[in-house]
Design a protein around this motif. Structure first.
Motif, PDB file in Angstrom:
ATOM      1  N   VAL A   1       0.854  -1.192   0.000  1.00 51.10           N
ATOM      2  CA  VAL A   1       0.000   0.000   0.000  1.00 51.10           C
ATOM      3  C   VAL A   1       0.892   1.244   0.000  1.00 51.10           C
ATOM      4  O   VAL A   1       1.782   1.369   0.845  1.00 51.10           O
ATOM      5  CB  VAL A   1      -0.924   0.012   1.249  1.00 51.10           C
ATOM      6  CG1 VAL A   1      -1.785   1.271   1.264  1.00 51.10           C
ATOM      7  CG2 VAL A   1      -1.791  -1.238   1.281  1.00 51.10           C
ATOM      8  N   ASN A   2       0.656   2.159  -0.945  1.00 49.92           N
ATOM      9  CA  ASN A   2       1.468   3.377  -1.011  1.00 49.92           C
ATOM     10  C   ASN A   2       0.883   4.484  -0.118  1.00 49.92           C
ATOM     11  O   ASN A   2      -0.115   4.275   0.573  1.00 49.92           O
ATOM     12  CB  ASN A   2       1.650   3.844  -2.469  1.00 49.92           C
ATOM     13  CG  ASN A   2       0.356   4.351  -3.096  1.00 49.92           C
ATOM     14  OD1 ASN A   2      -0.652   4.581  -2.434  1.00 49.92           O
ATOM     15  ND2 ASN A   2       0.384   4.528  -4.399  1.00 49.92           N
ATOM     16  N   ARG A   3       1.519   5.665  -0.148  1.00 49.05           N
ATOM     17  CA  ARG A   3       1.084   6.770   0.721  1.00 49.05           C
ATOM     18  C   ARG A   3      -0.322   7.257   0.418  1.00 49.05           C
ATOM     19  O   ARG A   3      -0.964   7.876   1.258  1.00 49.05           O
ATOM     20  CB  ARG A   3       2.056   7.947   0.580  1.00 49.05           C
ATOM     21  CG  ARG A   3       3.114   7.902   1.641  1.00 49.05           C
ATOM     22  CD  ARG A   3       3.928   9.168   1.703  1.00 49.05           C
ATOM     23  NE  ARG A   3       5.311   8.766   1.879  1.00 49.05           N
ATOM     24  CZ  ARG A   3       6.225   8.815   0.927  1.00 49.05           C
ATOM     25  NH1 ARG A   3       5.941   9.275  -0.254  1.00 49.05           N
ATOM     26  NH2 ARG A   3       7.443   8.405   1.161  1.00 49.05           N
ATOM     27  N   LEU A   4      -0.814   7.007  -0.791  1.00 46.04           N
ATOM     28  CA  LEU A   4      -2.176   7.417  -1.141  1.00 46.04           C
ATOM     29  C   LEU A   4      -3.205   6.422  -0.602  1.00 46.04           C
ATOM     30  O   LEU A   4      -4.404   6.626  -0.732  1.00 46.04           O
ATOM     31  CB  LEU A   4      -2.316   7.502  -2.667  1.00 46.04           C
ATOM     32  CG  LEU A   4      -1.365   8.460  -3.388  1.00 46.04           C
ATOM     33  CD1 LEU A   4      -1.416   8.252  -4.898  1.00 46.04           C
ATOM     34  CD2 LEU A   4      -1.717   9.899  -3.044  1.00 46.04           C
ATOM     35  N   GLY A   5      -2.705   5.302  -0.053  1.00 49.56           N
ATOM     36  CA  GLY A   5      -3.597   4.266   0.447  1.00 49.56           C
ATOM     37  C   GLY A   5      -4.004   3.298  -0.649  1.00 49.56           C
ATOM     38  O   GLY A   5      -5.019   2.610  -0.527  1.00 49.56           O
ATOM     39  N   TRP A   6      -3.202   3.253  -1.719  1.00 50.65           N
ATOM     40  CA  TRP A   6      -3.546   2.419  -2.871  1.00 50.65           C
ATOM     41  C   TRP A   6      -2.552   1.282  -3.091  1.00 50.65           C
ATOM     42  O   TRP A   6      -1.353   1.442  -2.943  1.00 50.65           O
ATOM     43  CB  TRP A   6      -3.591   3.269  -4.151  1.00 50.65           C
ATOM     44  CG  TRP A   6      -4.646   4.315  -4.159  1.00 50.65           C
ATOM     45  CD1 TRP A   6      -5.685   4.465  -3.278  1.00 50.65           C
ATOM     46  CD2 TRP A   6      -4.779   5.399  -5.101  1.00 50.65           C
ATOM     47  NE1 TRP A   6      -6.446   5.556  -3.622  1.00 50.65           N
ATOM     48  CE2 TRP A   6      -5.919   6.146  -4.730  1.00 50.65           C
ATOM     49  CE3 TRP A   6      -4.046   5.785  -6.226  1.00 50.65           C
ATOM     50  CZ2 TRP A   6      -6.346   7.267  -5.441  1.00 50.65           C
ATOM     51  CZ3 TRP A   6      -4.468   6.904  -6.934  1.00 50.65           C
ATOM     52  CH2 TRP A   6      -5.604   7.630  -6.546  1.00 50.65           C
ATOM     53  N   THR A   7      -3.111   0.131  -3.486  1.00 55.19           N
ATOM     54  CA  THR A   7      -2.312  -1.023  -3.910  1.00 55.19           C
ATOM     55  C   THR A   7      -2.169  -0.964  -5.436  1.00 55.19           C
ATOM     56  O   THR A   7      -2.794  -0.120  -6.085  1.00 55.19           O
ATOM     57  CB  THR A   7      -3.048  -2.330  -3.555  1.00 55.19           C
ATOM     58  OG1 THR A   7      -4.322  -2.303  -4.220  1.00 55.19           O
ATOM     59  CG2 THR A   7      -3.251  -2.492  -2.049  1.00 55.19           C
ATOM     60  N   ALA A   8      -1.400  -1.900  -5.997  1.00 59.87           N
ATOM     61  CA  ALA A   8      -1.276  -1.991  -7.462  1.00 59.87           C
ATOM     62  C   ALA A   8      -2.656  -2.233  -8.081  1.00 59.87           C
ATOM     63  O   ALA A   8      -2.998  -1.653  -9.117  1.00 59.87           O
ATOM     64  CB  ALA A   8      -0.316  -3.124  -7.837  1.00 59.87           C
ATOM     65  N   LEU A   9      -3.466  -3.067  -7.429  1.00 57.93           N
ATOM     66  CA  LEU A   9      -4.808  -3.373  -7.935  1.00 57.93           C
ATOM     67  C   LEU A   9      -5.670  -2.111  -7.963  1.00 57.93           C
ATOM     68  O   LEU A   9      -6.340  -1.825  -8.973  1.00 57.93           O
ATOM     69  CB  LEU A   9      -5.458  -4.458  -7.060  1.00 57.93           C
ATOM     70  CG  LEU A   9      -6.821  -4.980  -7.494  1.00 57.93           C
ATOM     71  CD1 LEU A   9      -6.801  -5.522  -8.928  1.00 57.93           C
ATOM     72  CD2 LEU A   9      -7.299  -6.073  -6.531  1.00 57.93           C
ATOM     73  N   LEU A  10      -5.638  -1.343  -6.872  1.00 60.09           N
ATOM     74  CA  LEU A  10      -6.413  -0.094  -6.835  1.00 60.09           C
ATOM     75  C   LEU A  10      -5.936   0.890  -7.901  1.00 60.09           C
ATOM     76  O   LEU A  10      -6.746   1.523  -8.571  1.00 60.09           O
ATOM     77  CB  LEU A  10      -6.328   0.541  -5.443  1.00 60.09           C
ATOM     78  CG  LEU A  10      -7.278  -0.077  -4.404  1.00 60.09           C
ATOM     79  CD1 LEU A  10      -6.803   0.248  -2.985  1.00 60.09           C
ATOM     80  CD2 LEU A  10      -8.708   0.412  -4.600  1.00 60.09           C
ATOM     81  N   GLU A  11      -4.605   1.002  -8.083  1.00 64.27           N
ATOM     82  CA  GLU A  11      -4.076   1.932  -9.093  1.00 64.27           C
ATOM     83  C   GLU A  11      -4.506   1.518 -10.500  1.00 64.27           C
ATOM     84  O   GLU A  11      -4.831   2.364 -11.327  1.00 64.27           O
ATOM     85  CB  GLU A  11      -2.547   2.012  -9.015  1.00 64.27           C
ATOM     86  CG  GLU A  11      -2.076   2.754  -7.785  1.00 64.27           C
ATOM     87  CD  GLU A  11      -1.199   3.956  -8.073  1.00 64.27           C
ATOM     88  OE1 GLU A  11      -0.782   4.175  -9.226  1.00 64.27           O
ATOM     89  OE2 GLU A  11      -0.922   4.703  -7.115  1.00 64.27           O
ATOM     90  N   ALA A  12      -4.499   0.207 -10.763  1.00 63.93           N
ATOM     91  CA  ALA A  12      -4.905  -0.275 -12.088  1.00 63.93           C
ATOM     92  C   ALA A  12      -6.356   0.088 -12.376  1.00 63.93           C
ATOM     93  O   ALA A  12      -6.720   0.410 -13.509  1.00 63.93           O
ATOM     94  CB  ALA A  12      -4.709  -1.792 -12.185  1.00 63.93           C
ATOM     95  N   VAL A  13      -7.190   0.074 -11.339  1.00 61.37           N
ATOM     96  CA  VAL A  13      -8.612   0.400 -11.499  1.00 61.37           C
ATOM     97  C   VAL A  13      -8.834   1.919 -11.516  1.00 61.37           C
ATOM     98  O   VAL A  13      -9.478   2.455 -12.421  1.00 61.37           O
ATOM     99  CB  VAL A  13      -9.462  -0.249 -10.374  1.00 61.37           C
ATOM    100  CG1 VAL A  13     -10.922   0.167 -10.490  1.00 61.37           C
ATOM    101  CG2 VAL A  13      -9.339  -1.778 -10.417  1.00 61.37           C
ATOM    102  N   ILE A  14      -8.263   2.620 -10.523  1.00 63.06           N
ATOM    103  CA  ILE A  14      -8.531   4.050 -10.359  1.00 63.06           C
ATOM    104  C   ILE A  14      -7.864   4.894 -11.446  1.00 63.06           C
ATOM    105  O   ILE A  14      -8.456   5.829 -11.977  1.00 63.06           O
ATOM    106  CB  ILE A  14      -8.066   4.525  -8.961  1.00 63.06           C
ATOM    107  CG1 ILE A  14      -8.881   3.824  -7.856  1.00 63.06           C
ATOM    108  CG2 ILE A  14      -8.207   6.047  -8.829  1.00 63.06           C
ATOM    109  CD1 ILE A  14      -8.307   3.989  -6.450  1.00 63.06           C
TER     110      ILE A  14
END
Length: 197
Positions: free
Chosen positions: A132-145
């Motif tokens: 989880v990065n500083r934005l609160g996102w995982t690779a999966l979340l980044e791929a979607v968002i």
């Protein structure tokens, strides 16, 4: 003659012969430019694989970070270069080193739709698929968002799920990847996420 400056320039330009000559003349593989970039980072940024291989052979550090917290290893996730990733693996990169967003190499690769890179890094390393990065996102979340919902991002979502990504790990606001996919109208991705619940 400044061998370090010669080495930095040659690495950035992909001039492998001059990289070799500068190293032989005593140039420091960990020399830094004005932005604290090493020769290996400059080679990685420009995807000069043979030059990077010379530097790795000379013991260059794949984790040395510049003034933006980029390292040779981390930028492979941005460029999506599988060849560079494989060139750096023998140097033993630290898969937990993070960029200025608190992310690991897998995260920008997933966001940018680098399917081949995501496939290779998941298969050939034990990178943390749920980091989880500083934005609160995982690779999966980044791929979607941050993705466009197209074929590349659909494949990346599949690859991440297959590699064991937690499909319902929410962002910092408690919103799951599935909820993000539904909000954005990414039917195929929503279907993939629903299938693993």
């Amino acid at each position: 003659m400044n061998h370090n400056r010669t080495l930095l320039t040659a690495a950035a330009q992909g001039d492998t012969e001059t990289v070799r000559t500068a190293l032989a003349a005593g140039a420091d593989p960990e020399a830094r430019d004005g932005h604290r970039r090493t020769p290996l980072l400059l080679a990685a940024l420009n995807d000069h694989v043979p030059a990077a291989a010379e530097l790795v052979g000379a013991g260059a550090d794949p984790d040395a970070q510049d003034d933006r917290s980029d390292s040779a290893w981390l930028v492979t996730g941005v460029t999506g270069s599988v060849a560079m990733m494989r060139t750096l693996l023998p140097a033993g990169p630290d898969l937990k080193v993070t960029n200025r967003f608190g992310g690991i190499a897998l995260i920008p690769a997933s966001e940018r739709g680098h399917v081949d890179y995501v496939r290779a890094v998941l298969r050939e390393t034990d990178i943390d698929v749920d980091h989880v990065n500083r934005l609160g996102w995982t690779a999966l979340l980044e791929a979607v968002i941050l993705g466009d919902g197209g074929r590349a991002h659909q494949e990346i979502v599949e690859l991440l799920i297959t590699a064991g990504a937690t499909p319902d790990l929410p962002d910092g606001d408690g919103v799951t990847p599935l909820e993000h996919a539904e909000r954005r109208g990414f039917t195929e991705i929503a279907g993939l996420l629903r299938a693993v619940r």
